[in-house]
Design a protein around this motif. Structure first.
Motif, mmCIF file in Angstrom:
data_model
loop_
_atom_site.group_PDB
_atom_site.id
_atom_site.type_symbol
_atom_site.label_atom_id
_atom_site.label_comp_id
_atom_site.label_asym_id
_atom_site.label_seq_id
_atom_site.Cartn_x
_atom_site.Cartn_y
_atom_site.Cartn_z
ATOM 1 N N GLY A 217 -5.665 -6.803 9.297
ATOM 2 C CA GLY A 217 -4.453 -7.210 8.613
ATOM 3 C C GLY A 217 -4.784 -7.895 7.305
ATOM 4 O O GLY A 217 -5.905 -8.361 7.090
ATOM 5 N N THR B 82 -2.920 -10.388 3.948
ATOM 6 C CA THR B 82 -1.800 -11.146 3.412
ATOM 7 C C THR B 82 -2.162 -11.640 2.021
ATOM 8 O O THR B 82 -3.341 -11.829 1.708
ATOM 9 C CB THR B 82 -1.435 -12.328 4.328
ATOM 10 O OG1 THR B 82 -0.253 -12.974 3.825
ATOM 11 C CG2 THR B 82 -2.570 -13.341 4.396
ATOM 12 N N SER C 224 3.282 -10.479 0.235
ATOM 13 C CA SER C 224 3.122 -9.201 0.917
ATOM 14 C C SER C 224 2.096 -9.308 2.042
ATOM 15 O O SER C 224 1.186 -10.142 2.008
ATOM 16 C CB SER C 224 2.696 -8.115 -0.074
ATOM 17 O OG SER C 224 1.429 -8.412 -0.634
ATOM 18 N N THR D 293 0.185 -6.721 5.464
ATOM 19 C CA THR D 293 0.028 -5.440 6.152
ATOM 20 C C THR D 293 -0.705 -5.661 7.466
ATOM 21 O O THR D 293 -1.321 -6.713 7.696
ATOM 22 C CB THR D 293 -0.768 -4.434 5.300
ATOM 23 O OG1 THR D 293 -2.142 -4.878 5.223
ATOM 24 C CG2 THR D 293 -0.202 -4.301 3.913
ATOM 25 N N GLN E 37 -2.756 -3.235 10.915
ATOM 26 C CA GLN E 37 -3.160 -1.951 11.493
ATOM 27 C C GLN E 37 -3.835 -2.185 12.831
ATOM 28 O O GLN E 37 -4.546 -3.173 13.020
ATOM 29 C CB GLN E 37 -4.104 -1.208 10.552
ATOM 30 C CG GLN E 37 -4.514 0.186 11.053
ATOM 31 C CD GLN E 37 -5.331 0.960 10.035
ATOM 32 O OE1 GLN E 37 -5.365 0.619 8.866
ATOM 33 N NE2 GLN E 37 -5.995 2.022 10.482
ATOM 34 N N GLY F 161 0.265 1.303 11.936
ATOM 35 C CA GLY F 161 0.186 0.457 10.762
ATOM 36 C C GLY F 161 1.559 0.035 10.299
ATOM 37 O O GLY F 161 2.562 0.693 10.613
ATOM 38 N N TRP F 162 1.623 -1.063 9.555
ATOM 39 C CA TRP F 162 2.902 -1.511 9.004
ATOM 40 C C TRP F 162 2.670 -2.268 7.700
ATOM 41 O O TRP F 162 1.603 -2.807 7.460
ATOM 42 C CB TRP F 162 3.664 -2.390 9.995
ATOM 43 C CG TRP F 162 2.945 -3.646 10.394
ATOM 44 C CD1 TRP F 162 2.078 -3.794 11.438
ATOM 45 C CD2 TRP F 162 3.014 -4.921 9.748
ATOM 46 N NE1 TRP F 162 1.608 -5.076 11.480
ATOM 47 C CE2 TRP F 162 2.166 -5.799 10.472
ATOM 48 C CE3 TRP F 162 3.709 -5.413 8.635
ATOM 49 C CZ2 TRP F 162 1.983 -7.128 10.099
ATOM 50 C CZ3 TRP F 162 3.536 -6.744 8.279
ATOM 51 C CH2 TRP F 162 2.687 -7.575 9.017
ATOM 52 N N ILE F 163 3.680 -2.240 6.863
ATOM 53 C CA ILE F 163 3.670 -2.939 5.588
ATOM 54 C C ILE F 163 4.930 -3.801 5.535
ATOM 55 O O ILE F 163 5.965 -3.439 6.100
ATOM 56 C CB ILE F 163 3.652 -1.949 4.400
ATOM 57 C CG1 ILE F 163 2.447 -1.010 4.519
ATOM 58 C CG2 ILE F 163 3.602 -2.678 3.068
ATOM 59 C CD1 ILE F 163 2.437 0.105 3.494
ATOM 60 N N THR F 164 4.874 -4.943 4.877
ATOM 61 C CA THR F 164 6.013 -5.843 4.774
ATOM 62 C C THR F 164 7.284 -5.082 4.389
ATOM 63 O O THR F 164 7.287 -4.289 3.450
ATOM 64 C CB THR F 164 5.744 -6.930 3.726
ATOM 65 O OG1 THR F 164 4.566 -7.645 4.106
ATOM 66 C CG2 THR F 164 6.906 -7.907 3.637
ATOM 67 N N TYR G 86 -2.181 3.837 6.369
ATOM 68 C CA TYR G 86 -1.455 2.940 7.265
ATOM 69 C C TYR G 86 -1.010 1.655 6.572
ATOM 70 O O TYR G 86 0.077 1.140 6.840
ATOM 71 C CB TYR G 86 -2.325 2.578 8.473
ATOM 72 C CG TYR G 86 -2.633 3.756 9.358
ATOM 73 C CD1 TYR G 86 -1.726 4.176 10.327
ATOM 74 C CD2 TYR G 86 -3.819 4.461 9.223
ATOM 75 C CE1 TYR G 86 -1.991 5.258 11.145
ATOM 76 C CE2 TYR G 86 -4.097 5.550 10.036
ATOM 77 C CZ TYR G 86 -3.182 5.944 10.988
ATOM 78 O OH TYR G 86 -3.446 7.026 11.786
ATOM 79 N N GLN G 87 -1.851 1.105 5.692
ATOM 80 C CA GLN G 87 -1.517 -0.148 5.028
ATOM 81 C C GLN G 87 -1.206 0.033 3.540
ATOM 82 O O GLN G 87 -0.969 -0.941 2.826
ATOM 83 C CB GLN G 87 -2.653 -1.158 5.200
ATOM 84 C CG GLN G 87 -2.949 -1.469 6.673
ATOM 85 C CD GLN G 87 -4.036 -2.497 6.837
ATOM 86 O OE1 GLN G 87 -3.826 -3.679 6.601
ATOM 87 N NE2 GLN G 87 -5.221 -2.058 7.250
ATOM 88 N N GLY G 88 -1.228 1.285 3.063
ATOM 89 C CA GLY G 88 -0.808 1.573 1.699
ATOM 90 C C GLY G 88 -1.787 1.205 0.616
ATOM 91 O O GLY G 88 -1.405 1.084 -0.557
#
Length: 350
Positions: A98, A100, A105, A107, A109, A134-137, A234-236
């Motif tokens: 992850g 920050t 912002s 992210t 995974q 995965g995720w993004i804010t 996944y995290q851009g």
């Protein structure tokens, strides 16, 4: 699969060998569009190893232009059951990462793989599959199917590894093909790695990297790395090239009292080792001093096996081959990770 691994491993994951470190460095990152940034970083690390279990935790705190800061964390845990049939085992790996930033912002995974592992001492292979997420804010999480087949080989002191990883991402496939090698000579370790991403829909591209670690003192290493990395879907994160240099300080510790290294007995100009292997019909020893070629041991009593070695002073690594099929580290001997999902014993010659 997770319940099986937990029942098999958690009661035994108590005593192990731990190593903590702290890195201080500076680097430059250059993106495909031509923009670049310089950064200074602080990177703590921690590893914990025991037979059939290892975990690594790494983090980075880095400066960004405009007074912002970037923090990244990653954990990689690998475990396996006892051998099920000969060299076959069930294994599993969980990676969590992850990031920050102080500008708000963030992210994350998570990757999980359950696999069947075949380990033959100085070489092995594994194949398995699992989910990746995965995720993004402010964005919805993304989950994909991820498969992996990998192999490794230790030959003449060089550790080779390769992997094929197909992923079904947002309805389309891409496949990462990767391979590399690590050479350790005295206080210097040199690693190279390359990856090719192949996909009709997402396009194909490649990356490569090199890393050098030089121990100028037992607990101080100079580290230099360079190369580029692929975009992270996944995290851009976009793909970029990089150059880094720094110093890392190590502090070796024990999670709990661990076994000592094997100290061979001197017999004239030779060194003698003995092992007790209950019920064994044949035992051989293989180590890094002879490119892991098994040397048969001699039975000298009930369940007791002896070998005569010609080793120079220093630290050596070994495994025992029992009945021609099972590679084991004998009980009561210090061990370290072989970097390929297994463990090797430690012999120290004064």
């Amino acid at each position: 699969m997770a319940l099986l691994l937990a029942a098999e491993l958690l009661p035994r994951a108590v005593i192990g060998q731990a190593d903590a470190s702290l890195g201080l460095g500076a680097g430059t990152v250059r993106y495909a569009g031509g923009s670049s940034l310089a950064t200074v970083s602080l990177s703590p690390g921690f590893t914990f190893d025991r037979p059939a279990f290892s975990t690594a935790l790494n983090g980075t705190l880095a400066s960004l232009p405009g007074g912002s800061w970037f923090a990244q964390g990653r954990t990689d845990t690998w475990a396996s059951t006892a051998p099920l049939a000969g060299p076959l085992r069930l294994g599993g790996e969980l990676l969590l990462s992850g990031t920050t930033r102080t500008d708000g912002s963030a992210t994350g995974q998570a990757d999980g793989v359950a696999e069947l592992v075949w380990n033959r001492g100085n070489w092995g292979a594994a194949a398995g599959a699992g989910p990746s997420s995965g995720w993004i804010t402010a964005g919805a999480p993304i989950t994909a199917f991820h498969a992996r087949a990998r192999g490794w080989w230790d030959h003449r002191g060089v550790e080779y590894s390769a992997a094929i990883e197909p992923t079904r991402f947002l309805g389309y496939w891409y496949t990462d093909l990767s391979g590399g090698g690590t050479l350790a000579r005295g206080p210097v370790t040199f690693s190279v790695w390359g990856t090719a991403r192949v996909s009709r829909q997402y396009g194909s591209r490649g990356s490569g990297s090199a890393f050098v670690q030089w121990f100028v003192a037992p607990q101080v290493a100079i580290e230099v790395g360079a190369g580029n990395y692929l975009p992270d879907p996944y995290q851009g994160f976009p793909g970029a090239g990089y150059l880094t240099a720094g110093v890392r300080l190590f502090h070796v510790a024990r999670k709990a009292p661990g076994p000592p290294p094997l100290l061979p007995e001197r017999r004239g100009d030779s060194l003698v080792v003995r092992f007790k292997m209950e019920g064994a019909r044949a035992v051989a020893i293989a180590g890094d001093w002879d490119q892991w070629q098994p040397l048969p041991l001699t039975s000298v009593g009930e369940d007791l096996w002896e070998g005569v070695l010609a080793l120079g002073p220093g630290v050596h690594h070994f495994n025992l081959l029992v009945d021609g099929k099972d590679w084991v580290v004998p009980r009561g001997v210090a061990f370290v990770s072989d970097g390929m999902g297994g463990m090797v014993g430690v012999i120290v010659v004064p």
